[in-house]
Scaffold this active site. Structure first.
Site, PDB file in Angstrom:
ATOM      1  N   SER B 324     131.407  40.669  11.501  1.00  0.00           N
ATOM      2  CA  SER B 324     130.671  39.475  11.936  1.00  0.00           C
ATOM      3  C   SER B 324     131.433  38.638  12.953  1.00  0.00           C
ATOM      4  O   SER B 324     130.841  37.755  13.566  1.00  0.00           O
ATOM      5  CB  SER B 324     130.342  38.608  10.739  1.00  0.00           C
ATOM      6  OG  SER B 324     129.494  39.322   9.880  1.00  0.00           O
ATOM      7  N   HIS B 367     118.370  34.032   4.076  1.00  0.00           N
ATOM      8  CA  HIS B 367     118.763  32.681   4.455  1.00  0.00           C
ATOM      9  C   HIS B 367     117.575  31.793   4.767  1.00  0.00           C
ATOM     10  O   HIS B 367     117.728  30.646   5.141  1.00  0.00           O
ATOM     11  CB  HIS B 367     119.666  32.731   5.701  1.00  0.00           C
ATOM     12  CG  HIS B 367     121.017  33.311   5.425  1.00  0.00           C
ATOM     13  ND1 HIS B 367     121.271  34.661   5.544  1.00  0.00           N
ATOM     14  CD2 HIS B 367     122.180  32.740   5.033  1.00  0.00           C
ATOM     15  CE1 HIS B 367     122.543  34.905   5.245  1.00  0.00           C
ATOM     16  NE2 HIS B 367     123.124  33.743   4.918  1.00  0.00           N
ATOM     17  N   CYS B 380     124.441  34.791   9.153  1.00  0.00           N
ATOM     18  CA  CYS B 380     123.207  35.510   8.801  1.00  0.00           C
ATOM     19  C   CYS B 380     123.085  36.793   9.630  1.00  0.00           C
ATOM     20  O   CYS B 380     123.050  36.758  10.858  1.00  0.00           O
ATOM     21  CB  CYS B 380     121.997  34.607   9.040  1.00  0.00           C
ATOM     22  SG  CYS B 380     120.447  35.492   8.788  1.00  0.00           S
TER      23      CYS B 380
END
Lengths: 371, 629
Positions: B324, B367, B380
């Site tokens: 991420s 989310h 997310c």
């Protein structure tokens, strides 16, 4: 073309004596280089293995130089000379430097020393010149101007490297050939006087280490740790060999690496230490035979060209042998000249073998050229 | 004359035969001079010179130079030298090798010591080549050998300097180690090296070896029969190598190293203002002092075959999927290309459908509606699947390359890897297959083909933090002469610059701040009062795991297949100074394990800075005065 025609007589009259002599000296060289490198932990390719490779390569060139009629080779004399000069100029700009002098061209696979080729080129070009300008009168200074220029250009290039030894050999070679061709004594006197005047000028051309070597020669003990150290250790090595020598691989001076440059310039000390006076005498006789054999070839050549070539090659070998041996025996200054066929070195070996090929060439064509 | 002409049937120079006679006479004279000289040396003076050669008590000895010191940015010495004592044996001195060695063993035994030579005594010794019996022996053994010289002919002690690595393990992957020149290296080297020389084998020691190693000296000494020196006849001093000052801060380095506590991973801290490396840790590490006097075969084997590979520097040669942490690049690309607006919301229900495949968000229940800010703060995945798919692989690659990915950073260390940023073209060339949209979805969250090094990650975030300057990271600050004067200074070097719009920088900067400082942010473990740390967590999958997360949750997978934890950050938000990338291999979630390590490095940085400040001020005041003189 009679020159290139393959003639079975070149085998019938092949100079086996010359080949045998040269190969015998080379064999002694290999043994000797093996001993000199014995206690030095070397890389995968020890020097003696490389030397064998050089000898094999040299044999190839020897055969080439033997098969082509020397008169054909001399047709290309100025071309060969030009190439050699070009190579020296390349060295001047792009050569790489070891031990403080710039002598080598690196091709990636191996390094090559054009000054070695130059010696051979000069013999050929001088032979060609004097053959064309033959006279039964002694040569005068004026007539020697062109050959002098021919010799001077490479000489200056080599001095700039700086390689005093090779330059000296070239000058001696020139002197030998003009002496042999006959020279007017008045001319010699003039040349001598003028060079004496120029001598102090030459001093400025010398590098510090060369000056030191000359000074050390004049007084060897003045610097027993520096340049004199080498000569003293060399004399100890030779002397300690005594009459019968210390035996193969047992020379303590060699094995403890007291000898400087023991694979190259001081290879004779290695030999004399391990094989003694007897060994050195045998080697000296072999060299002397080679030299006299070369003179014999010069004498019996059918034409002037062959005579000069044979004489030039013989003179080259003689000077190198005498100066090298004189140097390690401490009777001449250390000028860094290798011992022919014995010292380790690729360029020198290949060029010398080529020279021997030429010598054989002259030797055998005595029987073929019935003009 | 006439006669010769007719005989030889060719032209002939004047007095040819006559000359030849002179030549031969000259040759014989020279020949006999040389032979007489030879006779004189070998026969008349032979005995005397043989004596001299046998007692040739002059030894030519090479002196190893001291390698240059290696220091941190504040002049703290990290690598020094110390003397090492080796026991050697000169075969031609001892008559019976076995007996001498046996005697040495017995003398040792009487003091309950052991002879520790690893190789058996060579069967065929070269009489004049010393055999190394023991390396790096204690002072006690040195004393034993010296006092028993009479009983041990040929055995002697040799001193040489070896490297002393202080805090060795902490710096080893960066600084490297030294060792004797190998046969292969000797082959390649020309004149300048000889066997027995010590060379840098990795890291800084290797990269700057030509400067560090110094020049060998030599001496001539007169020795007695026991090879003890009696008189020094002349000496050329060795020239010590140049000292190296690194940009690394030892305190920061130590904090980072200790934070890892031996777990596998790497951390890099860069100064965002000039690309200098403040800390670089690769764990696990090794003790470089072990290599000094030749490492034993078993130990070397163990290190080589250790699956954790302690000899490598993970910070520059470890390649990992960025996970991420890559979302910063996707977000920047999307904003700059106008694909999204910051306000635009995307609904995350926990998964993303593409064809018949389902890509999951890390949070299973989703989310809900998220805008860019929340998507970064809470990391997310579905948001970025959507955005990444809109961007397409080549656009992503274009931006990734702007940030310096996919290419070696050019740091001044050997063995740097370049990572991998896939493009359509690359895949075609590599696998002869067409790029799949699903693969774009994977790389949008930094998985799939993507590979980055920790250094690249830190440098990319550093470039973002400083407004678009990609520095060439460097950890060599300068090379100093022994007296401390500067030989060569390495100035910061810009690799490239890219311009993100002010708005993009502002939005993303605040989002990264949110990751650490806002409730619900994944990087809260790196939060520090008054430091405004901005960062991004990441968790990168090692192998394509089964889509059901059940196995992972239940930790049924082997240790080497567990996820890598990442955290990349910079601080402070306004006028950033430091960028840090941390990766912990197979350790799970970035926010929970990697962020705390970054936090410790940040602590060390900001606390250390407080101490340093006054000193810097003083230095600034002194400079102009000197220039005026």
């Amino acid at each position: 073309m009679i020159f290139l025609k393959f003639d079975r007589r070149i085998f019938q009259y092949f100079d086996w004596t010359l080949l045998a002599l040269v190969l015998a000296i080379c064999a002694i060289g290999i043994l000797n280089i093996y001993s000199a490198g014995f206690s030095v932990s070397e890389s995968h390719f020890p020097f003696y293995v490389k030397q064998i490779q050089w000898i094999l390569l040299g044999l190839f060139f020897m055969i080439t130089a033997f098969l082509i009629d020397y008169r054909v080779i001399c047709q290309a004399a100025y071309l060969i000379y030009g190439i050699s000069i070009a190579l020296l100029i390349i060295v001047f700009f792009y050569g790489y430097t070891t031990h403080g002098s710039q002598r080598w061209i690196s091709t990636g696979f191996f390094a090559f020393q054009p000054s070695e080729l130059m010696k051979l080129a000069l013999i050929i070009v001088l032979a060609r010149y004097f053959d064309n300008h033959n006279s039964n009168e002694p040569y005068k200074l004026r007539e020697l101007f062109i050959p002098f220029v021919i010799i001077l250009i490479p000489c200056l290039l080599i001095l700039r490297q700086p390689d005093l030894g090779t330059a000296l050999i070239i000058m001696l070679l020139f002197a030998s050939i003009i002496f042999f061709m006959g020279v007017n004594w008045k001319s010699v006197a003039i040349a001598l006087v003028s060079s004496l005047v120029l001598l102090p000028l030459g001093w400025y051309f010398l590098k510090a280490y060369q000056k030191e070597r000359l000074l050390t020669f004049l007084n060897p003990e003045h610097d027993p740790l520096g340049a004199g150290y080498h000569v003293i250790q060399s004399m100890i090595a030779i002397g300690s060999g005594g009459v019968f020598g210390k035996g193969f691989l047992n020379g303590s001076q060699t094995q403890l690496k007291f000898l400087p440059e023991q694979q190259t310039d001081f290879i004779f000390s290695v030999f004399a230490e391990e094989w003694g006076f007897i060994g050195a005498l045998v080697l000296a006789i072999m060299f002397m035979s080679l030299i006299l054999w070369g003179l014999k070839i010069a004498l019996h050549s059918r034409d002037l060209l062959g005579t000069i070539i044979a004489f030039g090659i013989t003179a080259l070998i003689s000077w190198e042998v005498f100066i090298n041996v004189g140097m390690v025996l401490g009777v001449l200054p250390v000028v860094g000249i290798p011992l022919p066929f014995l010292s380790y070195g690729g360029s020198a070996m290949v060029c010398l073998m080529t020279a021997i090929g030429l010598l054989m060439n002259v030797s055998v064509r005595r029987f073929i050229l019935q003009s | 004359m006439e006669k010769h002409f007719s005989l030889r049937n060719g032209p002939e120079p004047a007095d040819f035969r006559q000359k030849l006679k002179i030549v031969i006479a000259l040759l014989l004279i020279i020949f006999s001079v040389l032979l007489v000289r030879l006779w004189y040396l070998q026969v008349i003076k032979g005995e005397e010179l043989r004596q001299r050669s046998e007692n040739n008590s002059v030894r030519f000895r090479k002196i190893k130079p001291l390698r240059g010191l290696i220091m941190d940015r504040n002049g703290l010495v990290l690598v020094d030298n110390r003397p090492s004592f080796d026991v050697l044996y000169m075969p031609h001195k001892g008559k019976d090798h076995e007996a001498v060695i046996e005697r040495l063993k017995n003398i040792y035994k009487s003091r309950s010591l052991e002879l520790s030579y690893d190789q058996p005594f060579p069967k065929k010794v070269k009489p004049y080549l010393p055999v190394k019996l023991e390396k790096n022996v204690s002072m006690e053994k040195v004393a034993i050998v010296e006092t028993n010289a009479l009983a041990l002919p040929g055995v002697y002690v040799d001193v040489s300097p070896v490297r002393l690595y202080l805090d060795g393990e902490m710096m080893a992957p960066v600084i490297g180690y030294t060792g004797e020149i190998s046969k292969e290296e000797l082959e390649k080297a020309n004149d300048e090296h000889a066997s027995g020389d010590v060379l840098g084998k990795n890291g800084v020691e290797k990269y700057l070896d030509a400067y560090i190693r110094g020049r060998r000296g030599a001496e001539l000494v007169e020795v007695n029969v026991y090879d003890k020196e009696i008189k020094n006849l002349g000496r050329i001093d060795p020239i010590p190598g140049y000292n190296i000052v690194l940009t690394i801060d030892a305190d920061l380095q130590k904090a980072a190293w200790q934070a890892f506590a031996g777990k596998p991973g790497a951390a890099v801290a860069l100064d965002t203002r000039d690309g200098s490396v403040l800390a670089m840790v690769s764990s696990p590490s090794f003790d470089p002092n072990l290599f000094n006097s030749g490492i034993s075969y078993e130990l070397w084997d163990k290190m080589q075959n250790n699956p954790l590979n302690p000899l490598s520097n993970r910070a520059i040669s470890g390649q990992y999927p960025p996970g991420s942490t890559y979302k910063l690049i996707i977000a920047a690309a999307a904003l700059e290309e106008g694909i999204i607006t910051p306000e635009q919301k995307i609904f995350c229900n926990g998964s993303f459908e593409l064809g018949n495949r389902t890509y999951r968000c890390w949070r299973k229940k989703g989310h809900g509606y998220v805008d860019l800010h929340r998507a970064i703060v809470e990391s997310c995945d579905v948001y970025f699947y959507t955005v990444g798919k809109m961007l397409g692989v080549d656009k992503i690659a274009q931006y990734a390359k702007l940030f310096g990915f996919g290419k070696a950073t050019g740091i001044d260390l050997p063995h740097e890897k370049s990572g991998l940023i896939p493009t359509k073209e690359w895949k075609m060339a590599r696998t002869k297959e067409i790029w799949q949209v699903g693969e774009t979805v994977s790389i949008s969250i930094g998985q799939g083909f993507n590979l980055v090094t920790p250094l690249q990650l830190a440098n990319a975030y550093s470039a973002f933090a400083n407004g678009g300057t990609l520095w060439r990271p460097h950890l060599i600050k300068r090379i100093e002469l022994t007296d401390g004067s500067i030989y060569k200074e390495f100035l910061p070097e810009k690799k490239s610059e890219f311009a993100l719009s002010k708005k993009t920088i502002d939005i993303l900067g605040r989002a990264l701040w949110g990751v650490v400082n806002e409730p619900g942010g994944t990087g809260s473990a790196a939060r520090r009062l008054n430091s405004d740390v901005c960062g991004k967590t990441g968790t990168s999958q090692v192998v394509g795991l089964p889509e059901s997360d059940k196995a992972r949750r239940e930790k049924k997978i082997s240790a080497f297949q567990r996820d890598h934890a990442l955290f990349v950050c910079f601080a402070p938000l306004k006028s950033p100074e430091i960028a840090i990338a941390v990766i912990l291999e197979n350790a799970g979630h970035g926010g929970s394990v990697a962020a705390p390590i970054a936090r410790k490095i940040l602590d060390a940085y900001f606390e250390g800075k407080k101490k340093l400040k006054p000193a810097q001020v003083v230095a600034h005041h002194q400079l102009p005065d000197k220039l005026q003189d």
